[in-house]
Design a protein around this motif. Structure first.
Motif, short mmCIF file in Angstrom:
data_model
loop_
_atom_site.label_atom_id
_atom_site.label_comp_id
_atom_site.label_asym_id
_atom_site.label_seq_id
_atom_site.Cartn_x
_atom_site.Cartn_y
_atom_site.Cartn_z
N THR A 149 13.20 2.40 -4.38
CA THR A 149 12.85 2.84 -3.98
C THR A 149 11.39 3.73 -4.11
O THR A 149 10.90 4.08 -5.19
CB THR A 149 13.48 4.15 -3.86
OG1 THR A 149 14.20 4.80 -4.39
CG2 THR A 149 15.09 3.43 -3.32
N LEU A 150 10.94 4.38 -2.70
CA LEU A 150 9.06 5.09 -3.23
C LEU A 150 9.32 6.05 -4.15
O LEU A 150 8.60 6.86 -5.33
CB LEU A 150 9.23 6.00 -1.81
CG LEU A 150 8.73 5.05 -0.85
CD1 LEU A 150 8.38 5.57 0.66
CD2 LEU A 150 7.30 4.03 -0.89
N LEU A 151 11.24 7.49 -3.99
CA LEU A 151 11.56 7.96 -4.64
C LEU A 151 11.31 7.83 -5.76
O LEU A 151 11.03 8.06 -7.00
CB LEU A 151 12.82 8.38 -4.43
CG LEU A 151 13.48 9.87 -5.55
CD1 LEU A 151 12.31 10.66 -4.99
CD2 LEU A 151 14.55 10.03 -4.92
N MET A 152 11.94 6.12 -6.80
CA MET A 152 12.20 5.89 -7.94
C MET A 152 10.05 5.78 -8.54
O MET A 152 10.53 6.67 -9.16
CB MET A 152 12.57 4.69 -8.11
CG MET A 152 12.16 3.15 -9.48
SD MET A 152 13.16 5.09 -10.83
CE MET A 152 14.86 4.12 -10.52
N GLU A 188 0.86 -0.95 0.20
CA GLU A 188 -0.26 -0.32 -0.23
C GLU A 188 0.85 1.16 0.01
O GLU A 188 0.82 2.44 -0.77
CB GLU A 188 -1.18 -0.20 1.12
CG GLU A 188 -1.79 1.03 1.02
CD GLU A 188 -3.10 0.94 -0.08
OE1 GLU A 188 -3.54 2.82 -0.07
OE2 GLU A 188 -2.60 0.46 -0.66
N VAL A 189 1.75 1.11 1.16
CA VAL A 189 2.62 2.45 0.43
C VAL A 189 3.72 2.78 -0.37
O VAL A 189 3.34 3.52 -0.64
CB VAL A 189 3.68 1.87 2.01
CG1 VAL A 189 5.72 2.93 2.03
CG2 VAL A 189 3.73 2.26 3.12
N PHE A 190 3.87 1.48 -1.56
CA PHE A 190 4.35 1.73 -2.22
C PHE A 190 3.23 2.08 -3.75
O PHE A 190 4.01 3.03 -4.39
CB PHE A 190 4.72 0.21 -3.19
CG PHE A 190 6.30 0.07 -2.57
CD1 PHE A 190 7.65 0.92 -1.74
CD2 PHE A 190 6.12 -1.70 -1.41
CE1 PHE A 190 8.35 0.49 -1.65
CE2 PHE A 190 7.38 -1.15 -0.51
CZ PHE A 190 8.47 -0.24 -1.00
N ASP A 191 1.74 1.95 -3.50
CA ASP A 191 1.99 2.12 -4.16
C ASP A 191 1.06 3.45 -4.59
O ASP A 191 0.65 4.60 -4.99
CB ASP A 191 0.23 1.32 -3.70
CG ASP A 191 -0.26 0.09 -4.73
OD1 ASP A 191 0.35 -0.29 -5.49
OD2 ASP A 191 -1.45 -0.90 -3.76
N ARG A 192 1.10 4.60 -2.97
CA ARG A 192 1.23 5.80 -2.52
C ARG A 192 1.94 6.65 -3.52
O ARG A 192 2.40 7.71 -3.69
CB ARG A 192 1.46 6.21 -0.68
CG ARG A 192 0.24 5.33 -0.13
CD ARG A 192 -1.11 5.56 -0.39
NE ARG A 192 -2.52 5.74 0.19
CZ ARG A 192 -3.15 5.89 0.41
NH1 ARG A 192 -3.53 7.05 0.22
NH2 ARG A 192 -3.85 5.12 1.87
N ALA A 193 3.17 6.02 -3.35
CA ALA A 193 4.41 6.56 -3.95
C ALA A 193 4.15 6.44 -5.84
O ALA A 193 4.00 7.16 -6.38
CB ALA A 193 5.62 6.03 -3.34
N ARG A 194 3.56 5.56 -6.35
CA ARG A 194 3.44 4.83 -7.13
C ARG A 194 2.03 6.10 -8.58
O ARG A 194 2.05 6.65 -8.74
CB ARG A 194 2.56 3.29 -7.56
CG ARG A 194 2.77 3.30 -9.01
CD ARG A 194 2.89 1.86 -9.41
NE ARG A 194 3.81 1.01 -8.94
CZ ARG A 194 3.41 -0.32 -7.50
NH1 ARG A 194 2.54 0.09 -6.62
NH2 ARG A 194 4.49 -0.79 -7.30
N ASN A 195 1.87 6.32 -6.63
CA ASN A 195 0.30 6.76 -7.17
C ASN A 195 0.25 8.84 -6.73
O ASN A 195 -0.87 9.13 -7.01
CB ASN A 195 -1.13 6.59 -6.75
CG ASN A 195 -1.41 4.80 -7.52
OD1 ASN A 195 -1.79 4.94 -8.59
ND2 ASN A 195 -1.78 4.52 -6.30
#
Length: 173
Positions: free
Chosen positions: A52-55, A20-27
């Motif tokens: 990474t979240l940044l990527m 979910e955290v990675f989806d938040r970064a992706r979105n």
């Protein structure tokens, strides 16, 4: 009165939370990521692909989220498992504003992962002339060689990026 113990998660719950955290970064959910970072989320958290979240935020064009992550100390020089840096991903995607944001936040113009490929090389390979010109104006080294010895010009020729190759040929004489 005893202190309340923090809630514990099962492995499956932790994995679902991380996804979910990675989806938040992706979105591009900068607001939620900001709250999570303040609460102690590691800013350089990586997923199963080494992203990474940044990527993820940069690759998907979320400028506000990238700004937030960089302000929280995200390391823009962590490559994913494919050996790609966030700035190179932005060049690949053709997002000049993202490339500019990263340079303004201190990412070196010739930053490269272990493969030695710079954002200039990715811009050349995919005929992204606006990004190519911008990076050159910011001091990118057109003679830089990747780990295999290739330059941006060689990469452009290999990929059939005729306009980028012509631009680099003219520059290099």
């Amino acid at each position: 009165m005893s202190a309340q113990q923090p809630a514990t998660m099962t492995t499956e719950e932790a994995a679902a939370f991380a996804e979910e955290v990675f989806d938040r970064a992706r979105n591009g959910d900068a607001q939620m990521l900001g709250r999570l970072l303040v609460a102690g989320l590691p800013v350089d958290l990586r997923n199963h692909k080494g992203d990474t979240l940044l990527m993820l935020a940069s690759y998907h064009g979320h400028h506000e989220t990238v700004q937030l992550l960089l302000e929280h100390g995200a390391d823009p020089l962590i490559a994913n498992d494919n050996g790609q840096l966030p700035i190179a991903g932005a060049a690949f995607k053709g997002d000049q504003a993202m490339v500019r944001l990263m340079l303004e936040q201190g990412v070196p113009v010739d930053a490269a992962a272990a493969d030695g490929r710079t954002a200039l090389m990715l811009a050349a390979m995919f005929n992204r002339l606006d990004i190519l010109d911008y990076l050159l104006a910011q001091g990118a080294d057109p003679a830089h060689r990747d780990a295999a010895g290739a330059t941006a010009l060689m990469a452009a020729r290999t990929m059939g990026a005729a306009d980028a190759a012509a631009r680099l040929e003219a520059l290099l004489g």
